[in-house]
Design a protein around this motif. Structure first.
Motif, PDB file in Angstrom:
ATOM      1  N   LEU A 110      12.514  -4.611  -1.201  1.00 48.65           N
ATOM      2  CA  LEU A 110      11.949  -4.635  -2.509  1.00 48.65           C
ATOM      3  C   LEU A 110      12.485  -3.691  -3.543  1.00 48.65           C
ATOM      4  CD1 LEU A 110       7.998  -5.589  -1.935  1.00 48.65           C
ATOM      5  CD2 LEU A 110       9.817  -7.190  -2.666  1.00 48.65           C
ATOM      6  N   MET A 111      12.821  -2.556  -2.936  1.00 52.09           N
ATOM      7  CA  MET A 111      13.334  -1.262  -3.564  1.00 52.09           C
ATOM      8  C   MET A 111      14.230  -0.515  -2.588  1.00 52.09           C
ATOM      9  SD  MET A 111       9.831   0.896  -3.867  1.00 52.09           S
ATOM     10  CE  MET A 111       8.785  -0.257  -4.275  1.00 52.09           C
ATOM     11  N   PRO A 112      15.051   0.620  -3.246  1.00 52.43           N
ATOM     12  CA  PRO A 112      15.831   1.355  -2.373  1.00 52.43           C
ATOM     13  C   PRO A 112      14.843   2.054  -1.243  1.00 52.43           C
ATOM     14  CG  PRO A 112      16.377   1.621  -4.635  1.00 52.43           C
ATOM     15  CD  PRO A 112      15.309   0.683  -4.674  1.00 52.43           C
ATOM     16  N   ALA A 113      15.459   2.382  -0.309  1.00 50.36           N
ATOM     17  CA  ALA A 113      14.744   3.186   0.720  1.00 50.36           C
ATOM     18  C   ALA A 113      14.010   4.336   0.448  1.00 50.36           C
ATOM     19  CB  ALA A 113      15.529   3.394   2.167  1.00 50.36           C
ATOM     20  N   TRP A 114      14.988   5.116  -0.486  1.00 49.92           N
ATOM     21  CA  TRP A 114      14.452   6.230  -0.674  1.00 49.92           C
ATOM     22  C   TRP A 114      13.116   6.326  -1.752  1.00 49.92           C
ATOM     23  CZ3 TRP A 114      14.134   7.443  -6.071  1.00 49.92           C
ATOM     24  CH2 TRP A 114      15.135   6.585  -6.740  1.00 49.92           C
ATOM     25  N   LEU A 115      13.006   5.159  -2.254  1.00 52.39           N
ATOM     26  CA  LEU A 115      11.876   4.902  -3.086  1.00 52.39           C
ATOM     27  C   LEU A 115      10.653   4.088  -2.396  1.00 52.39           C
ATOM     28  CD1 LEU A 115      10.874   5.286  -6.013  1.00 52.39           C
ATOM     29  CD2 LEU A 115      11.877   3.059  -6.923  1.00 52.39           C
ATOM     30  N   ALA A 116      11.143   3.315  -1.454  1.00 54.29           N
ATOM     31  CA  ALA A 116      10.259   2.444  -0.720  1.00 54.29           C
ATOM     32  C   ALA A 116       9.372   3.450   0.199  1.00 54.29           C
ATOM     33  CB  ALA A 116      10.997   1.350   0.223  1.00 54.29           C
ATOM     34  N   VAL A 117       9.766   4.187   1.034  1.00 58.34           N
ATOM     35  CA  VAL A 117       9.095   5.078   1.661  1.00 58.34           C
ATOM     36  C   VAL A 117       8.066   5.816   1.259  1.00 58.34           C
ATOM     37  CG1 VAL A 117       9.311   6.903   3.551  1.00 58.34           C
ATOM     38  CG2 VAL A 117      10.836   5.143   3.556  1.00 58.34           C
ATOM     39  N   PRO A 118       8.382   6.749   0.078  1.00 53.11           N
ATOM     40  CA  PRO A 118       7.294   7.217  -0.614  1.00 53.11           C
ATOM     41  C   PRO A 118       6.211   6.425  -1.027  1.00 53.11           C
ATOM     42  CG  PRO A 118       9.218   8.150  -1.413  1.00 53.11           C
ATOM     43  CD  PRO A 118       9.688   6.832  -0.500  1.00 53.11           C
ATOM     44  N   ALA A 119       6.637   5.138  -1.559  1.00 59.68           N
ATOM     45  CA  ALA A 119       5.437   4.214  -2.050  1.00 59.68           C
ATOM     46  C   ALA A 119       4.824   3.691  -0.926  1.00 59.68           C
ATOM     47  CB  ALA A 119       6.473   2.823  -2.621  1.00 59.68           C
ATOM     48  N   SER A 120       5.393   3.323   0.314  1.00 63.05           N
ATOM     49  CA  SER A 120       4.575   3.156   1.639  1.00 63.05           C
ATOM     50  C   SER A 120       3.464   4.041   1.845  1.00 63.05           C
ATOM     51  CB  SER A 120       5.477   2.710   2.667  1.00 63.05           C
ATOM     52  OG  SER A 120       6.383   1.325   2.188  1.00 63.05           O
ATOM     53  N   ALA A 121       4.149   5.419   1.831  1.00 67.88           N
ATOM     54  CA  ALA A 121       3.368   6.399   2.129  1.00 67.88           C
ATOM     55  C   ALA A 121       2.221   6.775   1.326  1.00 67.88           C
ATOM     56  CB  ALA A 121       4.273   7.742   2.341  1.00 67.88           C
ATOM     57  N   ALA A 122       2.397   6.187  -0.226  1.00 66.81           N
ATOM     58  CA  ALA A 122       1.314   6.451  -0.971  1.00 66.81           C
ATOM     59  C   ALA A 122       0.065   5.540  -0.645  1.00 66.81           C
ATOM     60  CB  ALA A 122       1.870   6.321  -2.492  1.00 66.81           C
ATOM     61  N   ILE A 123       0.577   4.264  -0.124  1.00 73.17           N
ATOM     62  CA  ILE A 123      -0.301   3.093   0.141  1.00 73.17           C
ATOM     63  C   ILE A 123      -1.313   3.444   1.244  1.00 73.17           C
ATOM     64  CG2 ILE A 123      -0.506   0.840   0.928  1.00 73.17           C
ATOM     65  CD1 ILE A 123       1.969   0.157  -0.671  1.00 73.17           C
ATOM     66  N   LEU A 124      -0.641   4.129   2.161  1.00 77.11           N
ATOM     67  CA  LEU A 124      -1.234   4.374   3.640  1.00 77.11           C
ATOM     68  C   LEU A 124      -2.428   5.400   3.188  1.00 77.11           C
ATOM     69  CD1 LEU A 124       1.807   4.399   5.798  1.00 77.11           C
ATOM     70  CD2 LEU A 124      -0.152   2.719   5.861  1.00 77.11           C
ATOM     71  N   LEU A 125      -1.819   6.772   2.563  1.00 77.81           N
ATOM     72  CA  LEU A 125      -2.508   7.861   2.462  1.00 77.81           C
ATOM     73  C   LEU A 125      -3.795   7.461   1.434  1.00 77.81           C
ATOM     74  CD1 LEU A 125       0.079  10.450   1.902  1.00 77.81           C
ATOM     75  CD2 LEU A 125      -1.259  10.266   4.075  1.00 77.81           C
ATOM     76  N   THR A 126      -3.439   6.814   0.428  1.00 75.95           N
ATOM     77  CA  THR A 126      -4.827   6.652  -0.571  1.00 75.95           C
ATOM     78  C   THR A 126      -5.677   5.602   0.115  1.00 75.95           C
ATOM     79  OG1 THR A 126      -3.411   4.817  -1.659  1.00 75.95           O
ATOM     80  CG2 THR A 126      -3.338   7.124  -2.609  1.00 75.95           C
ATOM     81  N   SER A 127      -5.145   4.757   0.658  1.00 77.71           N
ATOM     82  CA  SER A 127      -6.109   3.759   1.456  1.00 77.71           C
ATOM     83  C   SER A 127      -6.954   4.240   2.530  1.00 77.71           C
ATOM     84  CB  SER A 127      -5.272   2.609   2.195  1.00 77.71           C
ATOM     85  OG  SER A 127      -4.654   1.895   1.082  1.00 77.71           O
ATOM     86  N   ALA A 128      -6.421   5.136   3.364  1.00 78.94           N
ATOM     87  CA  ALA A 128      -6.984   6.080   4.208  1.00 78.94           C
ATOM     88  C   ALA A 128      -8.089   6.575   3.815  1.00 78.94           C
ATOM     89  CB  ALA A 128      -6.292   6.782   5.215  1.00 78.94           C
ATOM     90  N   LEU A 129      -8.133   7.337   2.842  1.00 74.02           N
ATOM     91  CA  LEU A 129      -8.989   7.972   1.910  1.00 74.02           C
ATOM     92  C   LEU A 129     -10.102   7.236   1.468  1.00 74.02           C
ATOM     93  CD1 LEU A 129      -6.679  10.742   0.346  1.00 74.02           C
ATOM     94  CD2 LEU A 129      -8.409  11.096   2.264  1.00 74.02           C
ATOM     95  N   TYR A 130      -9.720   6.031   1.062  1.00 78.63           N
ATOM     96  CA  TYR A 130     -10.502   5.055   0.382  1.00 78.63           C
ATOM     97  C   TYR A 130     -11.530   4.466   1.248  1.00 78.63           C
ATOM     98  CZ  TYR A 130     -12.622   1.396  -2.526  1.00 78.63           C
ATOM     99  OH  TYR A 130     -13.345   0.268  -3.060  1.00 78.63           O
TER     100      TYR A 130
END
Length: 253
Positions: A110-130
């Protein structure tokens, strides 16, 4: 030898709790089956079969949509207090709502790896806190903050052609919205306009099945219908209504 009425009554008193416990544990197993759907979705994602991945995520979504009603009717929390249905639900939800979709963002092109990995990390981190937030639901049974339904969001990423930067912006916006005091409707438990909400949810489910069967390349009217339903659920909690506390606090289902 005839069984005395007292012996029969004692036998029924012993067997009835066992039947209730068996039923309650069956509900827990049903909830846990969502994790199996998550595993199969992850396997499909690893193989790049995105429509199959969403089919399994849809199956998990179906399980999650009805297991709460089953648990409340079976009074699982009373019959089997040792096992927390709420904890079990969160464990399964993190896998199917968060981890698998985050993997799809990272590996789906969906996006370059250098952008996709931080985006995926944001999903994982914020969801764990939620999921750890004890105040994720309001008194009137709305979700407070974006409820980490990344399985649905990522479904639209694959369905609707989007620029990589737009996808990244949406992920960033929803990650921030996780912690904002804004409401998102729970389709089964919020009383306000429940029939309309459930009707649109059913319509969304039918259209989503069509989209998956069509390999995520359905006719335009299907995409338009899915986007219209998404808009309803997105803005519902932002629309001010005259509050009626007794009505809004009723769980109903």
């Amino acid at each position: 030898m005839a069984i005395s009425s007292k012996s029969l009554a004692d036998k029924l008193m012993i067997e009835r709790p066992k039947r209730r416990q068996t039923l309650a544990f069956a509900v827990h197993l049903f909830t846990a089956s969502g994790a199996v759907c998550g595993l199969l979705a992850l396997i499909a994602a690893v193989e790049g079969h995105w429509s199959i991945m969403f089919a399994w995520l849809g199956a998990a979504l179906f399980v999650d949509g009805i297991d709460g009603t089953m648990a409340r009717r079976a009074r699982v929390w009373e019959v089997l207090p040792r096992w927390s249905g709420e904890t079990l639900d969160l464990v399964v939800d993190y896998l199917t709502y968060v981890l698998v979709p985050a993997f799809a963002v990272a590996m789906g092109g969906l996006m370059p790896a250098w952008l996709a990995v931080p985006a995926s990390a944001a999903i994982l981190l914020t969801s764990a806190l939620y999921f750890a937030d004890t105040e994720m639901k309001t008194d009137d049974l709305y979700f407070q903050g974006f409820p980490a339904v990344w399985n649905l969001v990522v479904f639209y990423f694959f369905l609707v052609p989007m620029n990589a930067w737009l996808i990244a912006a949406i992920i960033a916006l929803l990650s921030v919205a996780t912690f904002l005091p804004i409401k998102f409707v729970h389709p089964f438990r919020v009383v306000r306009l429940r029939l309309l909400t459930i009707g649109l949810l059913a319509l969304w489910a039918v259209l989503a099945v069509v989209a998956v069967v069509e390999g995520l390349n359905p006719p335009g009217w299907v995409v338009l219908g899915l986007c219209a339903c998404a808009l309803y659920f997105l803005v519902f909690g932002l629309i001010p209504f005259r509050r009626r506390a007794a009505e809004d606090s009723a769980s109903g289902l």
